[in-house]
Design a protein around this motif. Structure first.
Motif, short mmCIF file in Angstrom:
data_model
loop_
_atom_site.label_atom_id
_atom_site.label_comp_id
_atom_site.label_asym_id
_atom_site.label_seq_id
_atom_site.Cartn_x
_atom_site.Cartn_y
_atom_site.Cartn_z
N PRO A 165 10.83 14.16 2.56
CA PRO A 165 9.90 14.90 1.70
C PRO A 165 10.55 15.57 0.49
CG PRO A 165 10.47 16.23 3.60
CD PRO A 165 11.12 14.88 3.82
N VAL A 166 9.70 15.83 -0.49
CA VAL A 166 9.99 16.82 -1.53
C VAL A 166 9.24 18.07 -1.11
CG1 VAL A 166 9.82 17.40 -3.96
CG2 VAL A 166 10.13 15.01 -3.27
N VAL A 167 9.92 19.19 -1.03
CA VAL A 167 9.32 20.45 -0.56
C VAL A 167 8.79 21.23 -1.76
CG1 VAL A 167 9.74 22.61 0.67
CG2 VAL A 167 10.88 20.50 1.42
N LEU A 172 0.85 -1.19 0.00
CA LEU A 172 0.00 0.00 0.00
C LEU A 172 0.89 1.24 0.00
CD1 LEU A 172 -2.91 1.15 0.21
CD2 LEU A 172 -2.58 1.19 2.69
N VAL A 173 0.75 2.06 -1.04
CA VAL A 173 1.51 3.31 -1.16
C VAL A 173 0.64 4.44 -0.65
CG1 VAL A 173 2.65 4.90 -2.76
CG2 VAL A 173 2.76 2.43 -3.16
N SER A 174 1.19 5.29 0.22
CA SER A 174 0.43 6.44 0.72
C SER A 174 1.27 7.70 0.61
CB SER A 174 -0.02 6.22 2.16
OG SER A 174 1.07 5.96 3.01
N PHE A 175 0.59 8.81 0.25
CA PHE A 175 1.21 10.12 0.13
C PHE A 175 0.80 10.96 1.33
CE2 PHE A 175 0.70 8.36 -4.07
CZ PHE A 175 1.87 8.68 -4.74
N HIS A 176 1.78 11.65 1.92
CA HIS A 176 1.53 12.41 3.15
C HIS A 176 1.97 13.86 2.97
CE1 HIS A 176 0.87 8.67 5.52
NE2 HIS A 176 1.62 8.18 4.54
N THR A 177 1.15 14.79 3.45
CA THR A 177 1.45 16.21 3.44
C THR A 177 1.20 16.76 4.84
OG1 THR A 177 -0.78 17.06 2.97
CG2 THR A 177 0.50 16.25 1.09
N GLU A 178 1.25 18.08 5.00
CA GLU A 178 0.97 18.65 6.32
C GLU A 178 -0.49 18.46 6.74
OE1 GLU A 178 0.44 22.29 3.62
OE2 GLU A 178 1.41 20.33 3.60
N ARG A 179 -1.33 18.01 5.81
CA ARG A 179 -2.73 17.73 6.14
C ARG A 179 -2.96 16.26 6.48
NH1 ARG A 179 -6.17 21.62 1.99
NH2 ARG A 179 -4.76 23.42 2.15
N GLY A 180 -1.88 15.50 6.55
CA GLY A 180 -1.99 14.08 6.88
C GLY A 180 -1.90 13.22 5.64
N ARG A 196 5.65 13.45 1.13
CA ARG A 196 6.50 12.30 1.44
C ARG A 196 5.68 11.03 1.22
NH1 ARG A 196 5.73 9.70 6.23
NH2 ARG A 196 4.34 10.67 7.75
N VAL A 197 6.36 9.89 1.13
CA VAL A 197 5.70 8.64 0.76
C VAL A 197 6.03 7.55 1.77
CG1 VAL A 197 5.67 6.78 -0.97
CG2 VAL A 197 5.61 9.17 -1.70
#
Length: 334
Positions: free
Chosen positions: A330-332, A278-286, A314-315
């Protein structure tokens, strides 16, 4: 950084010749028989490092530098970074990139106000200071110093399996680091994540390890890559990952900053070696997006965002039982 002549010198050389810009795999938290609980000798660890596909290791004995000399005969195509695990009364930290036989003092706790001076001594020689296993469930293992004093945070320590209580500590360390990313990025200085095995016995080395983009296979270049966050963490060398974020004709990779100029951003991650993961993408919103990999564990996942919606991306890649297979810095997005 101290320079030595080669594997026959008194100390391991600080560069493996002929290795240019590439992604290198390494374990920066390694114990031999010179540490309490350590059962493996440097020659056994060096053989294991090559067997599990590592390009570098860091010798980090508990409060001593005995491994600095002992690794010299086994450092040839394997880069050995000189270091120490600094075991204080209120948390452990890794000093990476020390001078030969340099020992960092450990006889203090958070209330003594002495850690800053020791961090400066490591920085003075070009070294890296890592907050180690911040939620380790044993006396003095829980990390009580402010992250802001350190360069990097060890968010993944040891095997991440579904039947070990240590996973709760890894999950806590990852969540704490992830929560602080947005504020740190906004403040202009964020602390990259690191993953290490903390090996003491056979079968642990390289689980996990950190994959670093470095200009060459040298102590200075590897630490520069870690310091910049140009790295991701893998449970084993069987796992491969590539993350790119593009906007218009511009693109950026892990640890980089992408100027989007208002254009939409496409996030693309390619993974190998995680069947039905399971691949998940994460930002400052979760967690912003999730998608499953095929049964053979090889696939590419895409997701779209914009700088006004995501300060970073980030992943994480997890197995079907939710144990971790890989995670990235992360990539900013600007």
């Amino acid at each position: 950084m101290a320079v030595t002549d080669g594997p026959t010198s008194e100390f391991p050389p600080d560069q493996v010749p002929g290795r240019g810009r590439d992604w290198y795999r390494g374990d920066c938290h390694v114990h031999s028989t010179h540490s309490n609980g350590g059962e493996l000798t440097p020659d056994q660890l060096a053989a294991d490092a090559r067997a599990v596909g590592l390009d570098f290791v860091a010798t980090t004995e508990h409060n001593n530098c005995a491994g600095h000399r002992d690794w010299a005969p086994y450092a040839d195509d394997l880069l050995v970074i000189l270091g120490q695990e600094v075991v204080t009364r209120t948390g452990h930290w890794l000093a990476l990139g020390l001078e030969p036989e340099q020992v960092v003092d450990w006889r203090y706790g958070v209330r003594d106000g002495l850690v800053d001076g020791q961090l400066r001594e490591v920085s003075r020689v070009g070294g890296l200071c890592v907050a180690a296993h911040p939620h380790a469930p044993y006396p003095c293992g829980v990390f009580m110093y402010p992250y802001g004093k350190f360069d990097v945070v060890e968010v993944w320590n040891g095997r991440w399996t579904s039947d070990l209580p240590w996973n709760a500590d890894n999950e806590a360390a990852l969540a704490e680091w992830g929560r602080g990313l947005a504020a740190d990025i906004h403040g202009g200085r964020w602390r990259p994540a690191l993953g290490n095995s903390d090996v003491h016995v056979a079968g642990q080395l390289g689980t996990p390890h950190t994959v670093v983009l470095a200009e060459e296979l040298s102590t200075e270049a590897v630490l520069a890559g870690i310091r910049a966050g140009r790295s991701w963490i893998a449970e084993s060398a069987a796992v491969e990952l590539e993350l790119t974020v593009s906007a218009g004709d511009r693109s950026a990779g892990i640890g980089d900053r992408l100027e989007t100029a208002g254009d939409p951003a496409e996030v693309r991650v390619s993974v190998r070696g995680v069947p039905s993961g399971l691949v998940s993408f994460h930002t400052e919103r979760g967690t912003a997006h999730r998608e499953s990999l095929p049964e053979d564990g090889t696939g590419t996942v895409r997701w779209h965002t914009a700088a006004d919606a995501s300060a970073f991306v980030r992943v994480e890649v997890r197995h079907p039982d939710r144990t971790m297979a890989a995670l990235t810095n992360p990539v900013v997005l600007n």
